[in-house]
Design a protein around this motif. Sequence first.
Motif, PDB file in Angstrom:
ATOM      1  N   VAL A 371       0.696  -1.329  -0.012  1.00 36.05           N
ATOM      2  CA  VAL A 371      -0.016   0.057  -0.051  1.00 36.05           C
ATOM      3  C   VAL A 371       0.678   1.274  -0.041  1.00 36.05           C
ATOM      4  O   VAL A 371       0.195   2.347  -0.323  1.00 36.05           O
ATOM      5  CB  VAL A 371      -0.970   0.022   1.060  1.00 36.05           C
ATOM      6  CG1 VAL A 371      -2.000  -1.105   1.098  1.00 36.05           C
ATOM      7  CG2 VAL A 371      -0.363  -0.222   2.500  1.00 36.05           C
ATOM      8  N   LEU A 380       4.617   7.069  -1.932  1.00 34.70           N
ATOM      9  CA  LEU A 380       3.173   6.946  -2.591  1.00 34.70           C
ATOM     10  C   LEU A 380       2.301   5.914  -1.788  1.00 34.70           C
ATOM     11  O   LEU A 380       2.921   5.110  -1.488  1.00 34.70           O
ATOM     12  CB  LEU A 380       3.547   6.248  -3.964  1.00 34.70           C
ATOM     13  CG  LEU A 380       4.428   7.324  -4.995  1.00 34.70           C
ATOM     14  CD1 LEU A 380       4.604   6.250  -6.050  1.00 34.70           C
ATOM     15  CD2 LEU A 380       3.444   8.412  -5.433  1.00 34.70           C
ATOM     16  N   TYR A 381       1.096   6.353  -1.616  1.00 36.37           N
ATOM     17  CA  TYR A 381       0.205   5.378  -0.801  1.00 36.37           C
ATOM     18  C   TYR A 381      -1.000   5.146  -1.817  1.00 36.37           C
ATOM     19  O   TYR A 381      -1.519   5.974  -2.614  1.00 36.37           O
ATOM     20  CB  TYR A 381      -0.380   6.360   0.347  1.00 36.37           C
ATOM     21  CG  TYR A 381      -1.468   5.672   0.804  1.00 36.37           C
ATOM     22  CD1 TYR A 381      -1.165   4.385   1.609  1.00 36.37           C
ATOM     23  CD2 TYR A 381      -2.699   6.162   1.217  1.00 36.37           C
ATOM     24  CE1 TYR A 381      -2.290   3.961   2.357  1.00 36.37           C
ATOM     25  CE2 TYR A 381      -3.687   5.810   2.049  1.00 36.37           C
ATOM     26  CZ  TYR A 381      -3.617   4.589   2.324  1.00 36.37           C
ATOM     27  OH  TYR A 381      -4.534   4.074   2.981  1.00 36.37           O
ATOM     28  N   ASN A 382      -1.398   3.870  -1.832  1.00 41.19           N
ATOM     29  CA  ASN A 382      -2.808   3.392  -2.444  1.00 41.19           C
ATOM     30  C   ASN A 382      -3.200   2.387  -1.737  1.00 41.19           C
ATOM     31  O   ASN A 382      -2.789   1.237  -1.576  1.00 41.19           O
ATOM     32  CB  ASN A 382      -2.263   3.066  -3.940  1.00 41.19           C
ATOM     33  CG  ASN A 382      -3.602   2.685  -4.522  1.00 41.19           C
ATOM     34  OD1 ASN A 382      -4.693   2.406  -4.056  1.00 41.19           O
ATOM     35  ND2 ASN A 382      -3.548   2.413  -6.006  1.00 41.19           N
ATOM     36  N   LEU A 386      -0.111  -0.759  -4.758  1.00 42.07           N
ATOM     37  CA  LEU A 386       0.223  -0.216  -5.857  1.00 42.07           C
ATOM     38  C   LEU A 386       0.937  -1.226  -6.944  1.00 42.07           C
ATOM     39  O   LEU A 386       1.032  -2.137  -6.319  1.00 42.07           O
ATOM     40  CB  LEU A 386       1.400   0.724  -5.216  1.00 42.07           C
ATOM     41  CG  LEU A 386       1.303   1.859  -4.178  1.00 42.07           C
ATOM     42  CD1 LEU A 386       2.519   2.165  -3.429  1.00 42.07           C
ATOM     43  CD2 LEU A 386       1.075   2.937  -5.243  1.00 42.07           C
ATOM     44  N   GLY A 407      -0.315   6.516  -7.290  1.00 45.03           N
ATOM     45  CA  GLY A 407      -0.587   6.436  -5.998  1.00 45.03           C
ATOM     46  C   GLY A 407      -0.805   8.058  -5.613  1.00 45.03           C
ATOM     47  O   GLY A 407      -0.289   8.717  -6.193  1.00 45.03           O
ATOM     48  N   GLU A 408      -1.212   8.193  -4.341  1.00 45.93           N
ATOM     49  CA  GLU A 408      -1.591   9.308  -3.680  1.00 45.93           C
ATOM     50  C   GLU A 408      -0.122   9.751  -2.973  1.00 45.93           C
ATOM     51  O   GLU A 408       0.455   8.841  -2.350  1.00 45.93           O
ATOM     52  CB  GLU A 408      -2.731   9.198  -2.633  1.00 45.93           C
ATOM     53  CG  GLU A 408      -2.797  10.473  -1.811  1.00 45.93           C
ATOM     54  CD  GLU A 408      -3.712  10.256  -0.523  1.00 45.93           C
ATOM     55  OE1 GLU A 408      -3.537  10.844   0.286  1.00 45.93           O
ATOM     56  OE2 GLU A 408      -4.285   9.291  -0.572  1.00 45.93           O
TER      57      GLU A 408
END
Length: 549
Positions: A371, A380-382, A386, A407-408
């Motif tokens: 993640v 990066l976050y998802n 990811l 990702g965010e």
Amino acid sequence: MASKPLTVLLVEDNPLYMRLIQRLLGRSEHPTFDVVTVETLAAALERLAKGGVDVVLLDLMLPDSMALDTFFRVRAQSAETPIIIQSSLDDVSLASRAVEGGAQDYLLKDRINSVSLLRSIHYAVERAHARGAEWHSAMFHLAQQQLLKAAYIAELDDNIRQRLLFPERAQIAALPFKRDKGDQVETVFAYRVQHVLSMGPTKGGIRYHPDVGLGEVAALAMLMTWKCALTNLPYGGAKGGVRVDPAALSQGELERLTRRYTSEFIGIIGPDKDVPAPDMGTDGQVMAWIMDTYSQHVGYAVPSVVTGKPIVLGGSLGRNEATGRGLVYLIEHACRSMDVNLNGGTAVVQGFGNVGAHTATFLAESGAKVVGVSDVGTALYNPQGLPIDKLQDYVREHRLLADCPFGEAITNRELLELDCDVLAPCALQNQITAENAGRLNCRILAEGANGPTTLEADEILKERGVFLLPDILANAGGVVVSYFEWVQGLQNLMWPLEEINERMRNILTDAMTRTQRRAEADKLDMRTAAMIEALNRVGAAHQLRGLFP
Ligand code: NAD
């Protein structure tokens, strides 16, 4: 040791012990001592403020101050003066926490004699001098603290303990190389450090990074000793480094720098002496240049002078990804023993270089949702997981994760605190500290990087029940397959990938099983248990070889 008397400040309110120390120090002819005695913290601080104290012998329980507060106030008054804690048997854990906090050593009052007292003072003073400048590094300090803690618990022979606190050999070169522009020559500092020479050749990577210094390289060499000993490899630990930013150099500059590095250290490296490998900022191409320079020097091809080479030059199948693959084998093992289902579980990886990207890939292959990932400038976050293969493609094209659309974007700090089953720091040292350990939200901390967690953070994570895969175990897959590469090179063999992975898995699983068994039997944390497994092997080798002459 200096021939002028050493000034010892003895801070002690027990008159019997005070007289004992005065008597023991008074008998010494070389060196001689001026012993100043005080009974309270206030008097100690007053005396320290005047200066000229070479070493403090400190009882932590005084009429006007108790426990660690005593230590921290003395240290704050005179940060450079070495402190040796005087402890009774009941207060050992307090004394060891003072050592973790920066005291040089502690002595048990019940066991003190003139030999242990003089040795402790001698080494404390010498070490305080050595800690200056080049040796000064948070990471070296951490490595020494970890050793002191494990050595105390394992009751390691004091002669060997002192021997292991510093590397056996350390070489520094001011290394010139030509820049691309005009006739500009850049001179940078370069290091090769060999920690233990008693177990076989030494082994360890070379790091190119702008913050590299002797202390950091020495710490990494020390970790290599424990890693090799824990996995029963026939090596002592070594490490090399150049204080340079490789991202700021062209390929030509990197090549000239690497070839010059090789020739500066050619006397102390070699297949039977010391075998370098890649680390941060270096890769297979750098190893190929080292192999070529060394081979040109001796007049024939010597692939076994380095590991982590390209396959075509005698590199081993599986070496490039070995550290990440080994880390994930151990994570799978930990998940099984903790009843965590990795398939469908969540993971976060800090660092997206060799170790981090491969770790993320193998975690995803195991069915985990990765993640969060990060590199030097981007995190990066998802929450859905990811797409690691797409991130790999992106990094191959753009070098960094910056502006990656999958990702965010979050901060590195937020990344470490994400809720997950597995957190794998795979970038730098000193990332998990007393400041953020309380906010971590993982069940397993798998240290792909070397030295990512401080001792204070270790204590917090232990209290919070986080399962630790300590660096000397967790990232040992790299050196294990490096060992396979060296063996294949010396014997002109080529093992298939399946055989390499299987052999690596067996070695790592065996090391983890021994570590877990020791941790459970002796109620130790995993890092200390792994350190003691390693220390026992190194200690036995030193004992058996004896001291020359
Ligand atoms: P690398 O140079 O290939 O990758 C390092 C990664 O960390 C890069 O993605 C970089 O951008 C990132 N990074 C740097 N600073 C960062 C920061 N402040 N925050 C987040 N990310 C940051 O290096 P590597 O070979 O993957 O080594 C990483 C760690 O693993 C090091 O501690 C190294 O000593 C250790 N290690 C490497 C190996 C190996 O086989 N390469 C083996 C054992 C241990």
